[in-house]
Design a protein around this motif. Sequence first.
Motif, PDB file in Angstrom:
ATOM      1  N   SER A  23     -16.140  -1.423 149.319  1.00 24.08           N
ATOM      2  CA  SER A  23     -16.857  -0.826 150.446  1.00 24.08           C
ATOM      3  C   SER A  23     -15.971  -0.721 151.668  1.00 24.08           C
ATOM      4  N   ASP A  38     -13.423   2.055 151.098  1.00 25.05           N
ATOM      5  CA  ASP A  38     -14.058   3.374 151.222  1.00 25.05           C
ATOM      6  C   ASP A  38     -14.324   3.721 152.684  1.00 25.05           C
ATOM      7  N   ILE A  75     -12.371   6.980 154.296  1.00 29.52           N
ATOM      8  CA  ILE A  75     -13.175   8.161 154.633  1.00 29.52           C
ATOM      9  C   ILE A  75     -13.263   8.348 156.150  1.00 29.52           C
ATOM     10  N   LEU A 120     -18.732  12.966 150.983  1.00 28.82           N
ATOM     11  CA  LEU A 120     -18.009  11.781 151.450  1.00 28.82           C
ATOM     12  C   LEU A 120     -18.753  11.063 152.566  1.00 28.82           C
ATOM     13  N   ARG A 178     -21.191   8.760 151.149  1.00 31.25           N
ATOM     14  CA  ARG A 178     -20.470   7.608 150.589  1.00 31.25           C
ATOM     15  C   ARG A 178     -20.022   6.647 151.686  1.00 31.25           C
ATOM     16  N   VAL A 179     -19.543   7.199 152.813  1.00 31.86           N
ATOM     17  CA  VAL A 179     -19.082   6.321 153.890  1.00 31.86           C
ATOM     18  C   VAL A 179     -20.258   5.591 154.527  1.00 31.86           C
ATOM     19  N   ALA A 183     -21.026   2.747 152.249  1.00 35.75           N
ATOM     20  CA  ALA A 183     -19.966   1.731 152.336  1.00 35.75           C
ATOM     21  C   ALA A 183     -20.093   0.917 153.619  1.00 35.75           C
TER      22      ALA A 183
END
Length: 876
Positions: free
Chosen positions: A129, A132, A136, A159, A162-163, A166
């Motif tokens: 995490s 990432d 990102i 992305l 995803r960020v 994370a």
Amino acid sequence: MAEVLSHCATRTFVIQGFTGPARVWTANPEIVKHILQTQFRNYPKGELSMSILSDFLGGYILNTNRDNWKFQRKLASHEFYVNSLHKFIENVVKIELFGRLIPILETTADRNLVLDLQYILLRFEFAISFEDATQISYMRFAYVLPFVWKLKRFFNIGLEKRVRQAISTVRESARKIIRNKKQEFKDKSSTEATDLLSRLLRDDHLDDDFVIDIVISFILAGQDTTSAALTWFFWLVSCHPKVEKEILKEISEISDKPGHEDANEMVYIHASLCESMRLYPPVSYGNKQAASDDVLPDGTIMKKGMRGSDWSEFKTERWLEIDKETGKLHFVAKDSFTYPFFQAGPRIFLGKEMAFLQMKMLVVEILRRFQVVPAEATGCLGFSILWFFLLLILPISIIWISIRNSSTKLPKSYPLIGSTFAIYSNRNRMNQWMADILTQCATRTFIIRGFIGPARVWTANPENVKHILQTQFHVYPKGELLNGTLFDFLGTGIFNTDGAKWKFQRKLASHEFNTKSLRKFIEDVVKIELFGRLIPILETTADQNSVLDLQDILQRFAFDNICKISFGFDPAYLSPSLDRSEFAIAFEDATQISSKRFAYVFPFVWKLKRFFNVGSENQLRQATSRVRESARKLIRQKKQEMKSKSSVEATDLLSRFLRDDHLDDDFVIDIVISFILAGQDTTSAALTWFFWLVSCHPKVEKEILKEINEISDEPGYEDAKEMVYIHASLSESMRLYPPVPNDSKQAASDDVLPDGTIVKKGMRVIYSPYAMGRMDNLWGSDWSEFKPERWLEIDKATGKSHFVAKDSFTYPVFQAGPRICLGKEMAFLQMKMLVVEILRRFQVAPAEATSFEPVFVSFLTSKMKGGFPVKIKRRN
């Protein structure tokens, strides 16, 4: 941009993108100084950078300006310049280095392996995490059209989704740790603020989000910088054998486990790291945003000493000069504007010194043991994925451990129930568990809380022990908890009482123990038991080549001895038939069941069992009744003997106490039971472990036999004084396996221990001789070795060894202070007499010499679990 700037006379270039203001790139030291120092106020981080990183870093020191930055900088600066943090970081690095990194490298080297980074990372959710979130967040800077990533963030896709996940994982992990840390502070289960989080939480005015921003920023600063620097460093060294040779030469001249002071002497390694970061800086560029119109200085970068035509070479020597007086190399630093890899000016990196310390420690311990080469040896790139993993993840681990706790071995504490689960799971090995915990605590003190009730303080710190047992003796009595737990068995005997009652009994016993007549009586009793019972049993065992439980035999011997000394009564427990007498069985049952009360996680359970007179409490009541009734019968007999003048001399303790007509029978029974308890299991426990250790160390046995050959056939008190090596061996055995592994007191008022631990009224404070015997700060790195020589010194005048005692607070095996054991001298006399007469005649060896692994267990005193089965062989 490096190529572009190398073609610019001023080493500065202005570039315009699609919309938005232009960007100025520079490699000019004068301009760097202008931005980072001279006009510092005009070049803040700026809204662009701060907005891009705010989701991840919030508003902390690496992503804020002005007053907010000043406050955080001041806060962090204070913590970074304290010696305790330096030492803590050094210890964390060593634990991670020797406990994890070196073993991984050794396994990899032995098996010629390359690790699967993906598999390793999947086992470390926090690391994934964090990586990432970092990558990102920084990729946002690369967008030619910044509104693209902003749209993705708005719709929570790709992305940006995803960020967000994370960052949520990272921040929730940090929030959980903060909650746990605050609970530790509230419960007083953490005694010292060692890690950064603990230090920051001391300020109650800082909210959780603010602290989280600080922590994440420190991890970011400490993770990728050192890992990136070391990755390129090892690659460069692998490509330059001459540099590696010089580094190895320097490593060979420093200590085995270098620390902060040694790091200062690593001149060539320091220069090599600086040269590596010159070519491959961890932070390749830094950016500011102009707050107002400004004109940068004009000038050239070709200044003497900055760089020449050999700039592309990895050349450590460019950082070194030879001292004309000493002939030694010394490091010559470049100014921070020419070499701004740790920033410069007011924002210069606080952790620079810590970073160099970590990197040097890794370089030394890795290159000392291993040769590092790229996986593809024909080319200097294609570096092994193992190294990428180690140098990327290791710094995360170090910083994460620093923030989370000083040791992963420390038990977790939960609201209401505290560490009940951990206490329960370790209830049968409490001493070993607490020794492991205390070795991880900087102050050798730990506070643990169970289910309700006050917390308990465990310590292996000699200063604390002195404070408890002597300096503040009146503040630390036995206490109601211990008195109440043992009262049914020990009553108000000397080992289970405080205040005026204890003082009276101590004075009474001290007078008797210091008389020569009692000493002579004890010596005679031991000899009768030794030659009349013990030696014949051992001879029979040797002749029949049978197996004997030596622990049981020694307990029987000790029980007969102490009963004769205390009551003038011979239970004949050590008889050829080895039958168990009713009194001995009752005493053993009462001892074990009473001690097991301390192991209850919920003490009300044994109290309910006692109330309803069921189970073990019913057994205890019966055992105690038999012991006390037997004692009462002996008192009646002894009084009748004294009345009829059939006994002309008061030899045993009971006779001596009964001379005082003012003492009632119950009071005398309590005293005598306490002395039997103290004298029975302590010497037998000490001797059981002693004979096992000697059987495992032939050189020690040889030295003992050498000393035995120089003393009389039937040694007594005076001879015992000359048994220097045997005395040292017994002391060393009890260091590792003390008969009483821990002892507790209960605070009568609020207090503060010398190491800063806060003790509240009613808290139990437990000092652990078992743990203290295992502390490397007290006994050295070889503490685990059975080494009698650590107690001996050679007299220069005579050439003979003499015993050097440790102070009783470092070695509290016989207690210390006002409660120090009255029978210490008598105990050593008995043990020495047994050691001499047994080892003079027999060789003692475990029955299963190759497979026997003894287990240390304790009730009120320690024992060897399952006994000590041995074979006895006659000596020639």
